[in-house]
Design a protein around this motif. Structure first.
Motif: not given
Length: 90
Positions: A46-50, A59-65, A71-76
């Motif tokens: 996941v760090l690699g994707q980050f 971009l990362f929040v959208d990718w994780l969603k 959700n937005a809080k989890q991704a944030g």
């Protein structure tokens, strides 16, 4: 960093090593399982994707969603966790 969770503080306190994806702040069992099924089985993956997304929060929040249904809080929370880890170790 005072409003972070214990999970977040624990993650940021030590090198990446072989941490499970569920060790990331914001990632519990359900999201962890979804990420593992898509090949993101370790926090380091996941760090690699980050890093591929250039640490960009939007971009990362959208990718994780999109990838795990976060959700937005989890991704944030996950983004902040990885960002703080990078500040500490990279």
């Amino acid at each position: 960093m005072s409003s972070t969770s214990q999970k977040h503080r624990n993650f940021v306190a030590e090198p990446m090593g072989d941490k499970a994806v569920t060790d990331l702040a914001g990632i519990g069992g359900v999201l962890g399982e979804r990420l593992e099924k898509k090949g993101f089985d370790k926090a380091s993956v996941v760090l690699g994707q980050f890093l591929v997304l250039k640490k960009n929060k939007e971009l990362f929040v959208d990718w994780l969603k999109d990838t795990a249904g976060a959700n937005a809080k989890q991704a944030g929370d996950c983004h902040q966790c990885l960002s703080d880890w990078c500040d500490e170790f990279l």
